[in-house]
Each structure stands twice: as structure tokens, then as C-alpha cells.
Design an enzyme around this catalytic site. Structure first.
Site, mmCIF file in Angstrom:
data_model
loop_
_atom_site.group_PDB
_atom_site.id
_atom_site.type_symbol
_atom_site.label_atom_id
_atom_site.label_comp_id
_atom_site.label_asym_id
_atom_site.label_seq_id
_atom_site.Cartn_x
_atom_site.Cartn_y
_atom_site.Cartn_z
ATOM 1 N N ASP A 38 -2.252 71.120 124.299
ATOM 2 C CA ASP A 38 -3.512 70.370 124.185
ATOM 3 C C ASP A 38 -3.857 69.582 125.439
ATOM 4 O OD1 ASP A 38 -1.572 68.319 123.894
ATOM 5 O OD2 ASP A 38 -3.073 67.105 122.870
ATOM 6 N N GLU A 39 -3.337 70.027 126.563
ATOM 7 C CA GLU A 39 -3.497 69.205 127.766
ATOM 8 C C GLU A 39 -3.571 70.112 128.996
ATOM 9 O OE1 GLU A 39 -0.741 65.884 129.906
ATOM 10 O OE2 GLU A 39 -0.131 66.605 127.956
ATOM 11 N N ASP B 208 -7.279 65.991 127.667
ATOM 12 C CA ASP B 208 -6.263 65.795 126.638
ATOM 13 C C ASP B 208 -6.958 65.774 125.282
ATOM 14 O OD1 ASP B 208 -3.897 65.234 125.372
ATOM 15 O OD2 ASP B 208 -3.920 63.097 125.893
#
Ligand SMILES: [Mg+2]
Length: 357
Positions: free
Chosen positions: A104-105, A9
Site C-alpha cells: 500500500d505504499e 500511502d
């Protein structure tokens, strides 16, 4: 084979990209979103701004009140998407099987490259790999990521939430039950606001309370009971979802004010198409069907779709088809409250084989 899953993350992703690209913002409470004068909404906040209680989806004017010194920065979605693409490339370089969850993960299944004599030794083998991944993201992208390592998705995500920013947390199989005990029930996957309230009303506030609960959870949460109990014990056999399992990809946007401005609508579709292209590419898929969805001020909702023979992979093609559908079906006969774009009938594009690791 022992399962080894990492959850990566990025830390305060949008705000960190802004701070990196404009060093004057480093150390300042950065609020990504429309300025408070324009009845905008907060898109993201830096850690400094979060300390004042600023959260995404909050009205900008509220954020300004909580954090008068906040530096408002307009979102640059193109820049974040491009950054995301580069980070996902670095992740792909590890050889892991990857499920991208958002810009973003991502989950990484590194089981095939991290095997030892037992489950916990296998997890520990993933630590240097995770360190190297973090270091590469830091040196090549000048951004920090937090990684959680565990034997399944549930725990890997909880591990990455455990220590942020720039964290690295491993939850050993031997300690998972203890690790989960003091966490609020909300930390478990599938426990949203409604389920949380039911559990709290029954006196079950912590995961430990669920672990010890002697009665049948079905009376409280129905068919979720079995899975909830497994999650509370740190067990989760959900597989990573790879390209061949997803059925559709879509996005939608609700406008602050109903609009029939063609320029606004086109820009919105363009952005959604670019996002869809990225997600298709990541899964090495093409789409046969493009669907647009419109909602009017009175909440009437219409969808129209069109299917092509050759799978589409390019944002430009998806965008053109969407514009064409809007025109052909006269969908913008009155202002829109919401505009959505999606693709389905996903296949691997012709002439390319899906590479299975
Ligand atoms: Mg993040």
C-alpha cells in the site's frame, strides 16, 4: 533538473478495504486479525480501533481488552493483494517512475513531468497531479490515499506521515529545515530504536537538536553520522530503487505452532509465491533461482535452492519448484517453526525489454 518525489500511502489499507466491502463496518473499530479466542495476532486496525491503542502485531486478546467493542475480521490477503495491484496500475498511469515499497505504499519520481523555473515551483506543479491521483483512487477504488510531495524520498515520506488520512502535504525546499526541527529524531530514515536511544541519552530528542549539534555525531552513531546529519538537514540523494537494482525478493512466515501439516505448508508457499509474482511483475523481472528456507523448533535453519535456465515469472511455477525442493531435500522431516520462499538471479524475462522512462 529539479527532483520531485511523491510518497503515496494508502490509509489504514486492510481495514479500509474491509469497511468498503462491508458497509456495516464503516465508522466502527475494525480489527483485522484472528479472533481473540484463537491466540491470534492483529494484522491491521482501522483508525477508529487505533484510537483505543490497538496496533498491528499486537495479540488479539490484548486488542480485545483495549477495545471491547472491536469488530474482528479475518484477513483476506488475496483481496488486499488484488486491490494493491489495481492501485499500482492507477499509479503507473501517471507516467511516473515508481518504486513500490509494500502493498500500500510507493514512491513516485515525477521529476520529468513536473519541471518549472526553480525547485519549489517544480514541487508545486506536482500538486494537481497528486490531487488527481487521490481523486482517481477515491472514485475508482473507493479508498483514500495520503500523498507527500518533496524533493527527495526522506522528505516525501515525512510529508505523507504528516497529515493522515486523506492528506496532501508539500514540503518546500525553502522550508524543509524548519519543517523538520520539531519532529522527533525517530522520524528520520535509519533511526531505529537503538539509534534513538543513543541520541536521547545524549540529549538529542528533536531533529532540530541534531541540526544544531556542534560536535561530531560519529562519537554517537559511528559511520551513520554523515548521513544522519544530511537527513536532519532534509538532504537525501537516495535514488528510487528500480528493478535492475534489486537482488532478490523473498518472504517468510513463522507459525504460531510448529507444523508439518502439508496443507498448511503448501498454502503458505502458495501465498508467498503469489506475492513474489506480483513484485516481479511490478519490476518487469523474472527469476532464475528459487530458494526455500526452513527453521525447526530448535532453530536449526536450512536453505535449499534450485536454478532454472528460463527466468520464472509465474507464481504457479515458483510454487511448484518450492514444493519440489521441500520434497527432494526431505526438509519436512520434522515440524517447522518457519517457512520462507525467495527468488534471486533476477533478469528481465526473455523476449521483453525493460522499459526505462
Ligand atoms: Mg498505509
Amino acid at each position: 533538473m529539479f527532483r520531485v518525489i511523491c510518497h503515496l500511502d494508502m490509509d489504514a489499507f486492510y481495514a479500509s478495504v474491509e469497511q468498503r466491502d462491508n458497509p456495516a463496518l464503516i465508522g466502527k473499530p475494525v480489527i483485522v486479525g484472528a479472533p481473540p479466542t484463537q491466540r491470534g495476532v492483529v494484522c491491521a486496525a482501522s483508525y477508529e480501533a487505533r484510537q483505543f491503542g490497538v496496533r498491528s502485531a499486537m495479540a488479539s486478546i490484548t486488542a480485545k481488552r483495549l477495545c471491547p467493542e472491536g469488530c474482528f475480521v479475518r484477513p483476506r490477503m488475496d483481496a488486499y493483494r488484488e486491490e494493491s495491484r489495481r492501485i499500482m496500475q492507477i499509479i503507473a498511469g501517471t507516467g511516473a517512475i515508481v518504486e513500490q515499497m509494500s502493498v500500500d505504499e510507493a514512491y513516485l519520481d515525477v521529476s520529468s513531468i513536473s519541471q518549472a523555473e526553480d525547485a519549489d515551483a517544480s514541487l508545486r506543479l506536482a500538486v494537481p497531479l497528486a490531487r488527481e491521483l487521490k481523486a482517481r483512487i477515491k472514485s475508482e477504488r473507493r479508498l483514500t490515499a495520503t500523498i507527500g510531495i518533496a524533493a527527495n524520498k526522506l522528505l516525501a515520506k515525512i510529508a505523507s506521515d504528516h497529515q493522515k488520512p486523506d492528506g496532501l502535504t508539500l514540503i518546500p525546499e525553502k522550508e524543509k529545515v524548519q519543517f523538520l526541527r520539531p519532529l522527533p529524531v525517530r522520524a528520520l530514515y535509519g533511526v531505529g530504536k537503538v539509534t534513538e536511544k543513543v541520541l536521547l541519552d545524549a540529549g538529542l530528542a528533536m531533529v532540530g537538536d541534531l541540526q544544531d549539534y556542534p560536535n561530531d555525531l560519529r562519537a554517537l552513531v559511528g559511520s551513520f553520522a554523515g548521513q544522519l546529519k544530511s537527513f536532519a538537514m532534509g538532504e537525501d540523494d537516495r535514488p528510487l530503487e528500480l528493478g535492475d537494482e534489486i537482488k532478490s525478493i523473498s518472504g517468510e512466515e513463522t507459525f504460531l505452532k510448529d507444523t508439518d501439516d502439508r496443507k498448511v505448508l503448501r498454502a503458505c508457499l502458495k501465498e508467498q509465491a503469489a506475492d513474489i509474482e506480483l513484485r516481479l511483475k511490478h519490476r518487469r523481472l523474472g527469476a532464475h533461482t528459487v530458494q526455500v528456507k526452513v527453521r525447526y523448533g530448535d532453530f536449526t535453519t536450512l536453505t535449499r535452492q534450485f536454478t532454472v535456465e528460463e527466468p520464472l515469472t509465474e507464481a504457479g511455477d515458483i510454487y511448484r519448484l518450492a514444493c519440489w525442493l521441500l520434497g527432494r531435500e526431505r526438509l519436512v522431516s520434522r515440524p517447522l517453526r518457519l517457512l520462507g520462499l525467495g527468488v534471486s538471479s533476477l533478469r528481465e524475462p526473455a523476449g521483453r525489454q525493460l522499459v526505462l522512462l
